[in-house]
Design a protein around this motif. Structure first.
Motif, PDB file in Angstrom:
ATOM      1  N   GLY A 137     -60.189  11.918  -0.962  1.00  0.00           N
ATOM      2  CA  GLY A 137     -60.382  11.962   0.489  1.00  0.00           C
ATOM      3  C   GLY A 137     -61.165  10.760   0.982  1.00  0.00           C
ATOM      4  N   ALA A 138     -60.955   9.601   0.336  1.00  0.00           N
ATOM      5  CA  ALA A 138     -61.818   8.443   0.559  1.00  0.00           C
ATOM      6  C   ALA A 138     -61.643   7.795   1.927  1.00  0.00           C
ATOM      7  CB  ALA A 138     -61.575   7.391  -0.531  1.00  0.00           C
ATOM      8  N   THR A 139     -60.584   8.133   2.643  1.00  0.00           N
ATOM      9  CA  THR A 139     -60.405   7.564   3.981  1.00  0.00           C
ATOM     10  C   THR A 139     -60.724   8.598   5.070  1.00  0.00           C
ATOM     11  OG1 THR A 139     -58.042   8.133   3.933  1.00  0.00           O
ATOM     12  CG2 THR A 139     -58.655   5.918   3.217  1.00  0.00           C
ATOM     13  N   GLY A 140     -61.265   9.749   4.653  1.00  0.00           N
ATOM     14  CA  GLY A 140     -61.593  10.804   5.607  1.00  0.00           C
ATOM     15  C   GLY A 140     -63.010  10.700   6.142  1.00  0.00           C
ATOM     16  N   ARG A 180     -53.488   8.154  -0.449  1.00  0.00           N
ATOM     17  CA  ARG A 180     -52.098   8.615  -0.494  1.00  0.00           C
ATOM     18  C   ARG A 180     -51.097   7.491  -0.285  1.00  0.00           C
ATOM     19  NH1 ARG A 180     -52.066  13.706   3.514  1.00  0.00           N
ATOM     20  NH2 ARG A 180     -53.422  12.305   4.687  1.00  0.00           N
ATOM     21  N   ALA A 181     -51.544   6.421   0.399  1.00  0.00           N
ATOM     22  CA  ALA A 181     -50.625   5.319   0.700  1.00  0.00           C
ATOM     23  C   ALA A 181     -51.437   4.081   1.050  1.00  0.00           C
ATOM     24  CB  ALA A 181     -49.706   5.699   1.860  1.00  0.00           C
ATOM     25  N   ARG A 182     -50.774   2.923   0.978  1.00  0.00           N
ATOM     26  CA  ARG A 182     -51.386   1.681   1.427  1.00  0.00           C
ATOM     27  C   ARG A 182     -51.295   1.619   2.944  1.00  0.00           C
ATOM     28  NH1 ARG A 182     -54.460   0.368  -2.711  1.00  0.00           N
ATOM     29  NH2 ARG A 182     -53.287   0.118  -4.657  1.00  0.00           N
ATOM     30  N   ALA A 224     -56.720  -0.769   3.066  1.00  0.00           N
ATOM     31  CA  ALA A 224     -56.974  -2.215   3.057  1.00  0.00           C
ATOM     32  C   ALA A 224     -58.441  -2.509   3.356  1.00  0.00           C
ATOM     33  CB  ALA A 224     -56.075  -2.909   4.073  1.00  0.00           C
ATOM     34  N   ALA A 225     -59.030  -1.717   4.254  1.00  0.00           N
ATOM     35  CA  ALA A 225     -60.447  -1.905   4.566  1.00  0.00           C
ATOM     36  C   ALA A 225     -61.318  -1.609   3.345  1.00  0.00           C
ATOM     37  CB  ALA A 225     -60.843  -0.998   5.733  1.00  0.00           C
ATOM     38  N   LEU A 226     -60.928  -0.604   2.563  1.00  0.00           N
ATOM     39  CA  LEU A 226     -61.652  -0.305   1.323  1.00  0.00           C
ATOM     40  C   LEU A 226     -61.518  -1.453   0.325  1.00  0.00           C
ATOM     41  CD1 LEU A 226     -60.684   3.467   0.856  1.00  0.00           C
ATOM     42  CD2 LEU A 226     -62.930   2.575   1.508  1.00  0.00           C
TER      43      LEU A 226
END
Length: 367
Positions: A10-13, A35-37, A42-44
């Motif tokens: 859940g790293a983009t949550g 789950r997807a690029r 990209a920010a990560l």
């Protein structure tokens, strides 16, 4: 000595991204499960995070994602097959011989709850507790401040604050404080193995109390609107909120009305004890929402909020009982709200002792 690599699901949550930031700031190498690029991954990448695409329901892909990782933060996927994802992760975690897993659970977690997601969360608790030689730590928050601030645009732009929970009270905790607790546990998990922690905000608040705080933040008076749940189902469908979320939320609203989130005082010092900083106030969280684009006092935003509010009655609300039947969810023989479950109340009281008791005392699972 090299710091251990940590996988964050859940790293983009809302909490996951904050956990990543906190770990990076302390020099920990982070692998982010995505789950997807996209722009968020990209920010990560730009921050030096190792991002990996994996299907969280696939044990083989999860095994690849956990390879060379020592610790992990697991955020249960919000899906009708959540327990499959949890099982795939548990299998991969055992194969990877993870030294620690910090898992997001929930305040109400117990096996007989009428909310499908709560029962699946409890099963996830048990799965991870059975991992051999892995320090398993549960973060068990109550009501999120975010639950009450999703209607911030109505408050800021229309002067209306809908309330679903009557006179019920909770101590809403911010996403940022939950992330700080998770990060602190991931950094030093050996001190907390087998424990369950219940982070909360600093004070119990009713919906009307929250309305008063939001009115102070937006600097104008608010009309508090007692919203019936059938009308909320229309709002949810209009905003395309997953019916799975609403199916469980109806019971959480009832729990709050019944005092579940205020039991034994409802406020803990977990945030301060684990992070060294007190939990932020609801006002502080609301001020952050006031700075978001959707709440800005612009003509376009006011028009959107006005149309959204006035179109709500024409939407057909979710029929949640029918939706549950269509999904074929297994149901407990005796569904029981947590406030009415004697085992849950005993476990809850034990966790609120100082120091807290281990998360998993023996418990008989009722048929």
């Amino acid at each position: 000595m090299a710091l251990p690599k940590i996988l964050v699901t859940g790293a983009t949550g809302k909490t996951g991204q904050a956990v990543v930031d906190l770990l990076l700031d302390k020099g920990f190498p982070v692998r982010a499960l995505v789950r997807a690029r996209d722009a968020r991954s990209a920010a990560l990448d730009r921050r030096g995070v190792e991002t990996v695409i994996a299907d969280i329901f696939d044990a083989n892909q999860m095994a690849d994602a956990l390879r060379s990782v020592q610790r992990a933060y697991y955020l249960p996927v919000f899906h009708t097959h959540m327990i499959q994802a949890s099982a795939a992760f548990a299998i991969a975690a055992r194969e990877a011989k993870l030294e620690a897993v910090v898992q997001m659970s929930q305040w109400l977690s117990q096996p007989s709850h009428p909310a499908t997601m709560t029962r699946q969360t409890w099963l996830t608790d048990q799965l991870f507790a059975a991992l051999p030689d892995t320090a398993h730590i549960i973060v068990n928050p109550g009501m999120f401040a975010d639950n009450f601030l999703r209607v911030f645009d109505f408050a800021a732009l229309l002067g209306i604050f809908p309330v679903l929970t009557g006179a019920g009270r909770a101590a809403p905790v911010s996403n940022e404080d939950m992330a700080r607790v998770v990060a602190a546990l991931l950094m030093k998990p050996d001190r907390h193995a087998g424990m369950r922690y219940r982070p909360t905000g600093p004070e119990l608040l009713s919906g009307r109390d929250m309305a008063g705080i939001v009115a102070k933040v937006v600097e104008h008076r608010l009309v508090t609107l007692n919203l019936p749940f059938w009308m909320f189902c229309k709002v949810a469908r209009q905003q395309r909120i997953d019916p799975l979320e609403i199916s469980g939320f109806r019971y959480y609203v009832e729990e709050m009305k019944r005092g579940t989130f205020a039991l034994d005082g409802g406020v803990t010092d977990v945030v301060a004890e684990l992070t060294g900083r007190p939990a932020e106030s609801f006002e502080t969280t609301a001020l952050r929402y006031a700075a978001t684009p959707f709440a800005r006092q612009t003509l376009g935003n006011r028009m959107k909020a006005f149309l959204k509010f006035n179109l709500t009655p024409i939407y057909r609300g979710y029929d949640l009982d029918r939706w549950d039947r269509m999904k074929g969810f297994p149901a407990p023989s005796n569904p029981t709200l947590s406030i009415d479950d004697a085992d849950w109340r005993a476990e809850h009281s034990a966790q609120n002792q100082s120091p807290p008791q281990p998360a998993f005392a023996p418990r008989a699972v009722r048929a």
